[in-house]
Design an enzyme around this catalytic site. Sequence first.
Site, PDB file in Angstrom:
ATOM      1  NE  ARG A  72      -1.095   2.593   2.798  1.00  0.00           N
ATOM      2  CZ  ARG A  72      -0.520   3.727   3.215  1.00  0.00           C
ATOM      3  NH1 ARG A  72      -0.464   4.788   2.424  1.00  0.00           N
ATOM      4  NH2 ARG A  72       0.031   3.800   4.423  1.00  0.00           N
ATOM      5  CG  ASP A  73       3.157   4.434   2.941  1.00  0.00           C
ATOM      6  OD1 ASP A  73       2.894   5.315   2.107  1.00  0.00           O
ATOM      7  OD2 ASP A  73       3.672   4.684   4.042  1.00  0.00           O
ATOM      8  CG  HIS A 116       4.192   4.912   8.955  1.00  0.00           C
ATOM      9  ND1 HIS A 116       3.474   3.916   8.315  1.00  0.00           N
ATOM     10  CD2 HIS A 116       4.509   5.791   7.976  1.00  0.00           C
ATOM     11  CE1 HIS A 116       3.361   4.194   7.028  1.00  0.00           C
ATOM     12  NE2 HIS A 116       3.985   5.336   6.790  1.00  0.00           N
ATOM     13  CG  ASN A 155       6.846   3.294   4.018  1.00  0.00           C
ATOM     14  OD1 ASN A 155       6.402   3.463   2.893  1.00  0.00           O
ATOM     15  ND2 ASN A 155       6.193   3.618   5.107  1.00  0.00           N
ATOM     16  CB  CYS A 171       3.108  10.279   0.903  1.00  0.00           C
ATOM     17  SG  CYS A 171       1.431  10.945   0.892  1.00  0.00           S
ATOM     18  CG  HIS A 175       8.019   7.638   4.911  1.00  0.00           C
ATOM     19  ND1 HIS A 175       7.682   7.198   3.650  1.00  0.00           N
ATOM     20  CD2 HIS A 175       6.888   7.519   5.654  1.00  0.00           C
ATOM     21  CE1 HIS A 175       6.396   6.849   3.636  1.00  0.00           C
ATOM     22  NE2 HIS A 175       5.891   7.035   4.841  1.00  0.00           N
TER      23      HIS A 175
HETATM   24  P1  HMG Z   1     -12.462  15.316  -2.651  1.00  0.00           P
HETATM   25  O1  HMG Z   1     -12.226  15.664  -4.082  1.00  0.00           O
HETATM   26  O2  HMG Z   1     -12.336  16.385  -1.647  1.00  0.00           O
HETATM   27  O3  HMG Z   1     -13.846  14.625  -2.339  1.00  0.00           O
HETATM   28  O4  HMG Z   1     -11.490  14.113  -2.279  1.00  0.00           O
HETATM   29  P2  HMG Z   1     -15.148  14.325  -3.111  1.00  0.00           P
HETATM   30  O5  HMG Z   1     -16.039  13.724  -2.095  1.00  0.00           O
HETATM   31  O6  HMG Z   1     -15.576  15.553  -3.855  1.00  0.00           O
HETATM   32  O7  HMG Z   1     -14.762  13.192  -4.159  1.00  0.00           O
HETATM   33  C1  HMG Z   1     -13.980  13.410  -5.317  1.00  0.00           C
HETATM   34  C2  HMG Z   1     -14.121  12.224  -6.231  1.00  0.00           C
HETATM   35  O8  HMG Z   1     -13.603  11.062  -5.571  1.00  0.00           O
HETATM   36  C3  HMG Z   1     -15.570  11.889  -6.575  1.00  0.00           C
HETATM   37  O9  HMG Z   1     -15.570  11.296  -7.861  1.00  0.00           O
HETATM   38  C4  HMG Z   1     -15.937  10.847  -5.556  1.00  0.00           C
HETATM   39  O10 HMG Z   1     -16.960  10.011  -5.995  1.00  0.00           O
HETATM   40  C5  HMG Z   1     -14.648  10.080  -5.437  1.00  0.00           C
HETATM   41  P3  HMG Z   1     -16.023  12.133  -9.154  1.00  0.00           P
HETATM   42  O11 HMG Z   1     -17.413  12.616  -8.842  1.00  0.00           O
HETATM   43  O12 HMG Z   1     -15.035  13.280  -9.250  1.00  0.00           O
HETATM   44  O13 HMG Z   1     -15.925  11.136 -10.238  1.00  0.00           O
HETATM   45  N1  HMG Z   1     -14.452   9.414  -4.144  1.00  0.00           N
HETATM   46  C6  HMG Z   1     -13.993   8.163  -4.028  1.00  0.00           C
HETATM   47  N2  HMG Z   1     -13.653   7.243  -4.950  1.00  0.00           N
HETATM   48  C7  HMG Z   1     -13.230   6.048  -4.470  1.00  0.00           C
HETATM   49  N3  HMG Z   1     -13.118   5.746  -3.159  1.00  0.00           N
HETATM   50  C8  HMG Z   1     -13.466   6.649  -2.226  1.00  0.00           C
HETATM   51  C9  HMG Z   1     -13.927   7.909  -2.640  1.00  0.00           C
HETATM   52  N4  HMG Z   1     -14.342   9.007  -1.997  1.00  0.00           N
HETATM   53  C10 HMG Z   1     -14.662   9.928  -2.918  1.00  0.00           C
HETATM   54  N5  HMG Z   1     -13.339   6.340  -0.936  1.00  0.00           N
HETATM   55  C11 HMG Z   1     -10.780  12.255  -0.978  1.00  0.00           C
HETATM   56  C12 HMG Z   1     -11.475  13.587  -0.968  1.00  0.00           C
HETATM   57  C13 HMG Z   1     -10.504  11.872   0.472  1.00  0.00           C
HETATM   58  C14 HMG Z   1     -11.673  11.212  -1.620  1.00  0.00           C
HETATM   59  C15 HMG Z   1      -9.457  12.388  -1.766  1.00  0.00           C
HETATM   60  O14 HMG Z   1      -8.751  13.486  -1.280  1.00  0.00           O
HETATM   61  C16 HMG Z   1      -8.574  11.169  -1.647  1.00  0.00           C
HETATM   62  O15 HMG Z   1      -8.927  10.104  -2.118  1.00  0.00           O
HETATM   63  N6  HMG Z   1      -7.377  11.298  -1.015  1.00  0.00           N
HETATM   64  C17 HMG Z   1      -6.505  10.184  -0.793  1.00  0.00           C
HETATM   65  C18 HMG Z   1      -5.090  10.619  -0.722  1.00  0.00           C
HETATM   66  C19 HMG Z   1      -4.202   9.427  -0.409  1.00  0.00           C
HETATM   67  O16 HMG Z   1      -4.566   8.287  -0.582  1.00  0.00           O
HETATM   68  N7  HMG Z   1      -2.951   9.719   0.039  1.00  0.00           N
HETATM   69  C20 HMG Z   1      -1.997   8.714   0.338  1.00  0.00           C
HETATM   70  C21 HMG Z   1      -2.317   7.952   1.585  1.00  0.00           C
HETATM   71  S1  HMG Z   1      -1.862   8.811   3.089  1.00  0.00           S
HETATM   72  C22 HMG Z   1      -0.237   8.350   3.382  1.00  0.00           C
HETATM   73  O17 HMG Z   1       0.356   7.733   2.547  1.00  0.00           O
HETATM   74  C23 HMG Z   1       0.402   8.651   4.723  1.00  0.00           C
HETATM   75  C24 HMG Z   1       0.552   7.390   5.592  1.00  0.00           C
HETATM   76  O18 HMG Z   1       1.348   6.420   4.940  1.00  0.00           O
HETATM   77  C25 HMG Z   1       1.198   7.758   6.921  1.00  0.00           C
HETATM   78  C26 HMG Z   1       2.461   8.614   6.777  1.00  0.00           C
HETATM   79  O19 HMG Z   1       3.421   8.197   6.123  1.00  0.00           O
HETATM   80  O20 HMG Z   1       2.423   9.730   7.306  1.00  0.00           O
HETATM   81  C27 HMG Z   1      -0.805   6.761   5.899  1.00  0.00           C
HETATM   82 MG    MG Z   2       3.629   6.498   4.918  1.00  0.00          MG
END
Ligand code: HMG
Ligand code: MG
Length: 284
Positions: free
Chosen positions: A14-15, A206, A248, A239, A208
């Site tokens: 995933r990450d 966690h 990571n 990320c 990196h």
């Molecule tokens: P948004 O644009 O603010 O929200 O995104 P929205 O509700 O307007 O939705 C936008 C579009 O996404 C729409 O589709 C929704 O239907 C769809 P459209 O109408 O444009 O065709 N949508 C979804 N599709 C699939 N699954 C869903 C979903 N929800 C809405 N669950 C949102 C808000 C949260 C969805 C967006 O910002 C997003 O998906 N962000 C994810 C970012 C991400 O994954 N980042 C990486 C992970 S975090 C990380 O890696 C850190 C970590 O490892 C820890 C660390 O290292 O610190 C965990």
């Molecule tokens: Mg991470």
Amino acid sequence: MTLGRCEIFEVGPRDGLQNEAREIPVAEKVVLVDRLSAAGFARIECASFVSPKWVPQMAGSDQVLAGITRAEGVRYAALTPNLRGYEDAVAAGADEIAIFASASEGFSRKNINASIAESFERFAPILEEARHVDMPVRGYVSCVVECPYDGAVAPGAVAAVADRLFAMGCYEISLGDTIGAGTPDSIARMLLAVRDVVPVGRLAGHYHDTNGRAIANIDASLSLGLRVFDAAVGGLGGCPYAPGAAGNVATEAVNAHLTALGYDTGLDQGILEDAAGMARAMRG
Ligand code: HMG
Ligand code: MG
């Protein structure tokens, strides 16, 4: 004599993979997860039900969960930002869920297009649903030392978010040094603040490895009582919303280190190195 148990939570599928530029076929991800399943992990994060517009690499996470051969005793985890993601993850057969908050407003906004307060409004119904079906939920806190947008993050800000996730029902809080800016000193200051509000046995590190200090930060965390560390096989990762976030810390390096110190991880180093080779070959 062993120093006791220390767990590595594998996040590579995933990450690790979420940030890769090459469009990786589901079949390749399945092969990687299956290899990892033989290594002895209790938990592997292998799916993410986020918007495919935001993170295209994680589209097809449902097919990954459907395609893997589940090993007994392994929980397969999925990341979810909102109730829709939670419902999709449950339908796809995830064994546990992770929600992800940030300790800094800038990263919260860039990563999930929400303030920290708004993100908690999205998490509340997930925890509510999860409680009904005894679905374990893990909570991430990102940018626990530094944010690529807001700069230094105060330990108290991390503690506040961790406290809230724990109070909502997250069974474990994973503390993310998202851009690898932490040093043993800054990680220790942060952990001392978080340890005051969440029992240390419920915390995970966690880290990196952007600046090559992840192992030193793990050592600082071990001395403060942490016994769970997230890592990605082959050092995959980064990320997409944190510029400069390298991979990571590599699982095989963490395992070799913990084992040399005398901890029991239950992992097979040979399989990890084999999987690390596979992971590196999957990179774009
Ligand atoms: P948004 O644009 O603010 O929200 O995104 P929205 O509700 O307007 O939705 C936008 C579009 O996404 C729409 O589709 C929704 O239907 C769809 P459209 O109408 O444009 O065709 N949508 C979804 N599709 C699939 N699954 C869903 C979903 N929800 C809405 N669950 C949102 C808000 C949260 C969805 C967006 O910002 C997003 O998906 N962000 C994810 C970012 C991400 O994954 N980042 C990486 C992970 S975090 C990380 O890696 C850190 C970590 O490892 C820890 C660390 O290292 O610190 C965990
Ligand atoms: Mg991470």
